[in-house]
Design a protein around this motif. Structure first.
Motif, PDB file in Angstrom:
ATOM      1  N   LEU A 196      -8.222  -3.974 -24.819  1.00 39.82           N
ATOM      2  CA  LEU A 196      -7.437  -4.387 -24.289  1.00 39.82           C
ATOM      3  C   LEU A 196      -7.715  -3.776 -23.047  1.00 39.82           C
ATOM      4  O   LEU A 196      -7.780  -4.066 -21.409  1.00 39.82           O
ATOM      5  N   GLY A 197      -7.671  -2.774 -22.198  1.00 38.42           N
ATOM      6  CA  GLY A 197      -8.372  -1.653 -21.462  1.00 38.42           C
ATOM      7  C   GLY A 197      -9.440  -1.053 -20.861  1.00 38.42           C
ATOM      8  O   GLY A 197      -9.639  -2.114 -19.992  1.00 38.42           O
ATOM      9  N   VAL A 198     -10.805  -1.760 -21.556  1.00 33.97           N
ATOM     10  CA  VAL A 198     -12.096  -2.558 -21.006  1.00 33.97           C
ATOM     11  C   VAL A 198     -11.782  -3.565 -21.173  1.00 33.97           C
ATOM     12  O   VAL A 198     -12.400  -3.837 -19.608  1.00 33.97           O
ATOM     13  N   TRP A 199     -11.298  -4.927 -21.380  1.00 35.09           N
ATOM     14  CA  TRP A 199     -10.641  -5.822 -20.794  1.00 35.09           C
ATOM     15  C   TRP A 199     -10.194  -6.192 -19.274  1.00 35.09           C
ATOM     16  O   TRP A 199     -11.013  -6.786 -18.255  1.00 35.09           O
ATOM     17  N   GLN A 200      -9.439  -5.013 -19.375  1.00 29.85           N
ATOM     18  CA  GLN A 200      -8.433  -5.288 -18.139  1.00 29.85           C
ATOM     19  C   GLN A 200      -9.435  -4.749 -16.975  1.00 29.85           C
ATOM     20  O   GLN A 200      -9.520  -5.229 -15.806  1.00 29.85           O
ATOM     21  N   ALA A 218     -12.974  -6.288 -12.450  1.00 27.05           N
ATOM     22  CA  ALA A 218     -14.534  -6.196 -11.366  1.00 27.05           C
ATOM     23  C   ALA A 218     -14.123  -7.763 -11.218  1.00 27.05           C
ATOM     24  O   ALA A 218     -14.998  -8.496 -10.449  1.00 27.05           O
ATOM     25  N   TRP A 219     -13.962  -8.761 -11.946  1.00 26.72           N
ATOM     26  CA  TRP A 219     -14.059 -10.532 -11.933  1.00 26.72           C
ATOM     27  C   TRP A 219     -12.777 -11.093 -10.581  1.00 26.72           C
ATOM     28  O   TRP A 219     -13.457 -11.244  -9.413  1.00 26.72           O
ATOM     29  N   LYS A 220     -12.249 -10.026 -10.667  1.00 20.41           N
ATOM     30  CA  LYS A 220     -11.185 -10.509 -10.195  1.00 20.41           C
ATOM     31  C   LYS A 220     -11.606  -9.902  -8.246  1.00 20.41           C
ATOM     32  O   LYS A 220     -10.693 -10.378  -7.844  1.00 20.41           O
ATOM     33  N   THR A 221     -11.927  -9.097  -8.648  1.00 16.45           N
ATOM     34  CA  THR A 221     -12.354  -8.519  -7.032  1.00 16.45           C
ATOM     35  C   THR A 221     -12.918  -8.950  -6.455  1.00 16.45           C
ATOM     36  O   THR A 221     -13.100  -9.334  -4.981  1.00 16.45           O
ATOM     37  N   GLU A 222     -14.137  -9.232  -7.592  1.00 12.86           N
ATOM     38  CA  GLU A 222     -15.365 -10.005  -6.253  1.00 12.86           C
ATOM     39  C   GLU A 222     -14.638 -11.634  -6.355  1.00 12.86           C
ATOM     40  O   GLU A 222     -15.016 -12.437  -5.190  1.00 12.86           O
ATOM     41  N   LEU A 223     -13.834 -12.405  -6.543  1.00 12.46           N
ATOM     42  CA  LEU A 223     -13.350 -13.808  -6.906  1.00 12.46           C
ATOM     43  C   LEU A 223     -12.583 -13.567  -5.185  1.00 12.46           C
ATOM     44  O   LEU A 223     -12.567 -14.386  -4.687  1.00 12.46           O
ATOM     45  N   ILE A 254     -13.372 -15.294  -1.980  1.00 11.01           N
ATOM     46  CA  ILE A 254     -12.394 -16.395  -1.734  1.00 11.01           C
ATOM     47  C   ILE A 254     -12.071 -15.734   0.325  1.00 11.01           C
ATOM     48  O   ILE A 254     -11.850 -16.882   1.192  1.00 11.01           O
ATOM     49  N   GLU A 255     -12.036 -14.751   0.659  1.00 14.66           N
ATOM     50  CA  GLU A 255     -11.998 -14.076   2.152  1.00 14.66           C
ATOM     51  C   GLU A 255     -13.497 -14.845   2.595  1.00 14.66           C
ATOM     52  O   GLU A 255     -13.346 -14.966   3.621  1.00 14.66           O
ATOM     53  N   THR A 256     -13.928 -14.656   1.714  1.00 14.24           N
ATOM     54  CA  THR A 256     -16.082 -15.330   3.056  1.00 14.24           C
ATOM     55  C   THR A 256     -15.618 -16.488   2.846  1.00 14.24           C
ATOM     56  O   THR A 256     -15.764 -16.572   3.964  1.00 14.24           O
ATOM     57  N   ARG A 257     -15.301 -17.353   1.702  1.00 15.90           N
ATOM     58  CA  ARG A 257     -15.517 -19.042   2.387  1.00 15.90           C
ATOM     59  C   ARG A 257     -14.439 -19.085   3.003  1.00 15.90           C
ATOM     60  O   ARG A 257     -14.846 -20.273   3.443  1.00 15.90           O
ATOM     61  N   SER A 258     -13.170 -18.592   2.562  1.00  9.30           N
ATOM     62  CA  SER A 258     -11.887 -19.695   3.484  1.00  9.30           C
ATOM     63  C   SER A 258     -12.183 -19.037   4.978  1.00  9.30           C
ATOM     64  O   SER A 258     -10.886 -20.152   5.585  1.00  9.30           O
ATOM     65  N   THR A 259     -12.726 -18.045   5.247  1.00  9.15           N
ATOM     66  CA  THR A 259     -12.423 -17.583   6.725  1.00  9.15           C
ATOM     67  C   THR A 259     -13.505 -18.200   7.828  1.00  9.15           C
ATOM     68  O   THR A 259     -13.125 -17.687   8.695  1.00  9.15           O
ATOM     69  N   ALA A 260     -14.429 -18.972   6.690  1.00  8.52           N
ATOM     70  CA  ALA A 260     -15.596 -19.338   7.570  1.00  8.52           C
ATOM     71  C   ALA A 260     -15.598 -20.288   8.391  1.00  8.52           C
ATOM     72  O   ALA A 260     -14.123 -20.807   7.875  1.00  8.52           O
ATOM     73  N   ASN A 310      -4.066  -8.541  -8.155  1.00  7.33           N
ATOM     74  CA  ASN A 310      -5.338  -8.283  -8.477  1.00  7.33           C
ATOM     75  C   ASN A 310      -4.043  -6.731  -8.821  1.00  7.33           C
ATOM     76  O   ASN A 310      -4.540  -5.610  -8.147  1.00  7.33           O
ATOM     77  N   ARG A 311      -3.710  -6.653  -9.677  1.00  2.71           N
ATOM     78  CA  ARG A 311      -2.975  -5.594 -10.965  1.00  2.71           C
ATOM     79  C   ARG A 311      -4.069  -5.766 -12.331  1.00  2.71           C
ATOM     80  O   ARG A 311      -3.121  -4.531 -12.934  1.00  2.71           O
ATOM     81  N   HIS A 312      -5.013  -6.053 -12.589  1.00  2.60           N
ATOM     82  CA  HIS A 312      -5.912  -4.964 -13.655  1.00  2.60           C
ATOM     83  C   HIS A 312      -5.996  -3.997 -13.616  1.00  2.60           C
ATOM     84  O   HIS A 312      -6.087  -3.357 -15.016  1.00  2.60           O
ATOM     85  N   LEU A 313      -6.408  -3.190 -12.329  1.00  5.90           N
ATOM     86  CA  LEU A 313      -6.170  -1.840 -12.456  1.00  5.90           C
ATOM     87  C   LEU A 313      -5.182  -0.912 -13.681  1.00  5.90           C
ATOM     88  O   LEU A 313      -4.879  -0.497 -14.280  1.00  5.90           O
ATOM     89  N   GLU A 314      -3.887  -1.885 -12.726  1.00 12.59           N
ATOM     90  CA  GLU A 314      -2.577  -1.337 -13.652  1.00 12.59           C
ATOM     91  C   GLU A 314      -2.205  -1.523 -15.002  1.00 12.59           C
ATOM     92  O   GLU A 314      -2.070  -0.811 -15.643  1.00 12.59           O
ATOM     93  N   TYR A 315      -2.599  -2.632 -14.790  1.00  8.20           N
ATOM     94  CA  TYR A 315      -3.451  -2.890 -16.681  1.00  8.20           C
ATOM     95  C   TYR A 315      -3.760  -2.346 -17.675  1.00  8.20           C
ATOM     96  O   TYR A 315      -3.464  -2.269 -18.872  1.00  8.20           O
TER      97      TYR A 315
END
Length: 223
Positions: free
Chosen positions: A28-32, A37-42, A46-52, A211-216
């Motif tokens: 479970l820790g590895v999965w989080q 990594a997935w949420k950070t990239e997402l 989002i920031e790049t596309r939605s502010t263009a 983005n709380r996956h590090l905490e999890y």
């Protein structure tokens, strides 16, 4: 004469159970960590596309089939959108229940005949709705493209006959609106589609995506 004390038995069952629990918690820790990594990239995407600056919708939709179109900022002119028929999609905004109004925008160019437009959110405290008429004025919409969000096991079934929708089903919604060959994404308006009806609030994105996956991950590894 004192009897010799029998040696304690090795707790095989408890050891196996502990090893299994340890393996599960580590997994479970590895999965989080992977989710982090997935949420950070997402969020970066989002920031790049939605502010263009907004691009022409038809040009974005003409990209290679299968490409992720989510969160691209686009603009398009929708004929008669201010008085177009709409579906009501149940939604929550800032903890308040209400409906998002979904209409079809016909497209004159590109690979699709129409795109479904999420015109905004109306709280349940407002019973009025925008007018529906055959002739309306062209409305320029600037907004974000979003991939459909399928429901889960707790999501109620859509009820097209009652105009009650609980999940974004492009094919079914397009059929209900009479839109042919719809694009596989929604356009969430960030500009008003009915300036004379202020209760309809454009709401393209939540104010903050957590983005709380590090905490999890630390929690699972700590356990």
């Amino acid at each position: 004469m004192t009897e010799a004390k029998a040696p304690d038995r090795f707790p095989v069952g408890l050891t196996i159970a502990t090893a299994i629990a340890f393996a599960i918690l580590c997994a479970l820790g590895v999965w989080q960590v992977q989710r982090l990594a997935w949420k950070t990239e997402l969020l970066r995407q989002i920031e790049t596309r939605s502010t263009a600056p907004p691009a022409a919708l038809e040009r974005v939709l003409a990209r290679a089939e299968g490409e992720d179109l989510g969160f691209y900022r686009v603009q398009v002119v929708c004929p008669g959108l201010d008085t177009a028929p709409f579906l009501q999609l149940y939604a929550l905004k800032d903890g308040q229940a209400g409906s998002r109004l979904i209409s079809a925008c016909p497209l004159g160019a590109g690979p699709y005949g129409a795109i479904l437009v999420d015109r905004g959110f109306v709280p349940d405290t407002v019973s009025a709705r925008p007018p529906v008429a055959d002739a309306g004025r062209p409305v320029e919409v600037v907004g974000l493209l979003r991939e459909p969000e399928p429901g889960n096991f707790v999501t109620p079934d859509n009820r097209p006959g009652e105009n009650q929708w609980f999940s974004r089903d492009v094919a079914a919604m397009a059929q209900a609106l009479g839109a042919r060959d719809p694009a596989p994404v929604f356009l969430l308006a960030e500009t008003p589609t009915n300036p004379d009806f202020p209760a309809l609030q454009p709401a393209p994105l939540p104010g903050e995506i957590p983005n709380r996956h590090l905490e999890y991950a630390l929690t699972w590894f700590g356990l």
